[in-house]
Design a protein around this motif. Structure first.
Motif, mmCIF file in Angstrom:
data_model
loop_
_atom_site.group_PDB
_atom_site.id
_atom_site.type_symbol
_atom_site.label_atom_id
_atom_site.label_comp_id
_atom_site.label_asym_id
_atom_site.label_seq_id
_atom_site.Cartn_x
_atom_site.Cartn_y
_atom_site.Cartn_z
ATOM 1 N N PHE A 51 -8.757 -4.624 12.594
ATOM 2 C CA PHE A 51 -9.240 -3.772 11.506
ATOM 3 C C PHE A 51 -9.239 -2.294 11.895
ATOM 4 C CE2 PHE A 51 -12.814 -1.817 9.103
ATOM 5 C CZ PHE A 51 -12.257 -1.929 7.845
ATOM 6 N N MET A 54 -5.776 -1.037 11.851
ATOM 7 C CA MET A 54 -5.295 -0.979 10.464
ATOM 8 C C MET A 54 -5.802 0.289 9.779
ATOM 9 S SD MET A 54 -5.903 -3.744 7.406
ATOM 10 C CE MET A 54 -4.859 -5.047 8.022
ATOM 11 N N CYS A 55 -7.072 0.606 10.027
ATOM 12 C CA CYS A 55 -7.629 1.841 9.461
ATOM 13 C C CYS A 55 -6.918 3.057 10.044
ATOM 14 C CB CYS A 55 -9.114 1.944 9.771
ATOM 15 S SG CYS A 55 -10.138 0.752 8.930
ATOM 16 N N GLU A 57 -4.017 3.434 11.360
ATOM 17 C CA GLU A 57 -2.601 3.599 11.028
ATOM 18 C C GLU A 57 -2.340 3.519 9.526
ATOM 19 O OE1 GLU A 57 -0.290 0.961 13.383
ATOM 20 O OE2 GLU A 57 -1.056 1.780 15.267
ATOM 21 N N ASP A 58 -3.414 3.313 8.734
ATOM 22 C CA ASP A 58 -3.231 3.263 7.293
ATOM 23 C C ASP A 58 -2.111 2.277 6.955
ATOM 24 O OD1 ASP A 58 -3.675 3.891 4.700
ATOM 25 O OD2 ASP A 58 -2.636 5.799 4.725
ATOM 26 N N THR A 59 -2.240 1.077 7.520
ATOM 27 C CA THR A 59 -1.103 0.171 7.588
ATOM 28 C C THR A 59 -0.682 -0.434 6.260
ATOM 29 O OG1 THR A 59 -1.857 -0.420 9.777
ATOM 30 C CG2 THR A 59 -0.191 -1.831 8.801
ATOM 31 N N TYR A 60 -1.655 -0.954 5.532
ATOM 32 C CA TYR A 60 -1.257 -1.748 4.374
ATOM 33 C C TYR A 60 -1.490 -1.070 3.038
ATOM 34 C CZ TYR A 60 -0.434 -5.846 7.161
ATOM 35 O OH TYR A 60 0.088 -6.724 8.051
ATOM 36 N N PHE A 61 -2.495 -0.242 2.996
ATOM 37 C CA PHE A 61 -2.982 0.152 1.686
ATOM 38 C C PHE A 61 -3.509 1.566 1.778
ATOM 39 C CE2 PHE A 61 -5.231 -1.251 -2.257
ATOM 40 C CZ PHE A 61 -4.161 -1.940 -2.789
ATOM 41 N N PRO A 62 -3.546 2.283 0.690
ATOM 42 C CA PRO A 62 -4.196 3.585 0.749
ATOM 43 C C PRO A 62 -5.681 3.387 0.974
ATOM 44 C CG PRO A 62 -3.804 2.985 -1.499
ATOM 45 C CD PRO A 62 -3.134 1.926 -0.665
ATOM 46 N N GLY A 63 -6.308 4.387 1.491
ATOM 47 C CA GLY A 63 -7.750 4.305 1.612
ATOM 48 C C GLY A 63 -8.245 3.701 2.899
ATOM 49 N N TRP A 64 -7.384 3.607 3.870
ATOM 50 C CA TRP A 64 -7.839 3.086 5.152
ATOM 51 C C TRP A 64 -7.679 4.125 6.257
ATOM 52 C CZ3 TRP A 64 -10.619 -1.015 4.704
ATOM 53 C CH2 TRP A 64 -10.350 -1.920 3.688
ATOM 54 N N PRO A 65 -8.045 5.344 5.982
ATOM 55 C CA PRO A 65 -7.922 6.347 7.038
ATOM 56 C C PRO A 65 -9.117 6.268 7.980
ATOM 57 C CG PRO A 65 -8.848 7.342 5.117
ATOM 58 C CD PRO A 65 -8.637 5.890 4.786
ATOM 59 N N THR A 66 -9.075 7.065 9.006
ATOM 60 C CA THR A 66 -10.175 7.044 9.962
ATOM 61 C C THR A 66 -11.317 7.934 9.517
ATOM 62 O OG1 THR A 66 -9.047 8.789 11.158
ATOM 63 C CG2 THR A 66 -8.743 6.543 11.940
ATOM 64 N N THR A 67 -11.224 8.511 8.341
ATOM 65 C CA THR A 67 -12.288 9.403 7.871
ATOM 66 C C THR A 67 -13.603 8.664 7.800
ATOM 67 O OG1 THR A 67 -11.560 8.870 5.648
ATOM 68 C CG2 THR A 67 -10.860 10.970 6.562
#
Lengths: 67, 208
Positions: A51, A54-55, A57-67
């Motif tokens: 997880f 995934m966050c 690298e913004d792997t699958y979907f928008p909205g998974w940044p490290t912010t």
């Protein structure tokens, strides 16, 4: 049943019907999408994927940044 | 989001609206015990197969359910995660349900599309782009929806993301514009009026 009770019951029934209709539409939409979803070798995540990565690298979907 | 939810090893994690299970598998890979649900039986079938293929079937449990009526006991989860799911739900019913299944001290993190940018609203309604699915009953969130969701938690905040970076949506997310995302973080951190033009948000909540 008084007239006010009847009105409440009627509104409640209408709301329940609307909810069921919304569930039906969403269920059909995503059942259709998933039916076209074939799980090939790419469905197996790399051994070091999790997880946090995934966050990051913004792997699958928008909205998974490290912010 | 990963920073906010912290170390997931041994934690009970709920994924709202798990779809075909990509994130649930990643959560299990992080050491979480994952419960996940979706309104779509077909999606849940795919999610179970995906978990099995990835060797995390024992750490995941998938059920068909609606976000407004969760089939879990009160206080079941340490962490709740959701990706593009709140905007499919009845906020007034799903908010209290989500809070109900969170333990004291539990945290929740979501990513959700926003409805504030008129150009984005026009594109969602009228412009074709790859991997654009048919609209269901979902409605991207307005700030009032975010606030309504937040009222059910003891701590709540959100952050707008994807301003210039939303351009990758036009490729169906095949291209990644990392430089634009980095630029977005700087711009959105420092130029407040532009935040309302972002097309996505990350949302954080905590139960005391």
């Amino acid at each position: 049943m008084g007239s006010e009770d009847g009105l409440v019951a009627s509104e409640s029934a209408a709301k329940s019907t609307a909810v069921e209709e919304r569930y039906r539409i969403e269920r059909e939409k995503f059942d259709d999408i998933s039916a076209a979803h074939e799980l090939g070798p790419e469905a197996i995540l790399p051994a070091d994927m999790n997880f946090a990565r995934m966050c990051r690298e913004d792997t699958y979907f928008p909205g998974w940044p490290t912010t | 989001m990963a920073d906010y939810v912290g170390d997931l090893r041994g934690k009970s994690v709920l994924e709202l609206g798990c779809g075909t299970g990509e994130t649930s598998v990643a959560l299990a890979r992080s050491g979480a015990n994952v419960s996940a649900f979706d309104i779509s039986p077909g999606s849940i079938d795919v999610a179970r197969k995906r978990a099995d293929m990835n060797g995390v079937a024992d750490a995941t449990e998938f059920v068909v359910a609606a976000g407004e009526d969760l089939p879990y006991e009160d206080g079941s989860f340490d962490v709740v995660i959701g990706s593009a799911v709140i905007h499919h739900l009845d906020v007034e019913r799903a908010g209290p349900e989500t809070r109900r299944v969170m333990r004291s001290g539990a945290v929740a993190a979501f990513s959700e599309p926003l409805a504030n940018n008129p150009v984005v609203r026009f594109a969602r309604d009228h412009v074709w782009y790859p991997r654009k699915s048919e609209r269901g009953t979902d409605v991207p969130l307005r700030y009032s929806d975010l606030r309504a969701w937040g009222e059910h938690f003891d701590e709540f905040t959100w952050k707008e993301i994807h301003l210039l970076g939303m351009a990758e949506r036009l490729s169906g997310w095949r291209w990644k514009f990392h430089t634009l995302h980095k630029t977005d973080r700087v711009v959105l951190d420092h130029v407040g009026p532009l935040r309302s033009l972002a097309n996505y948000s990350v949302i954080f909540a905590r139960r005391a």
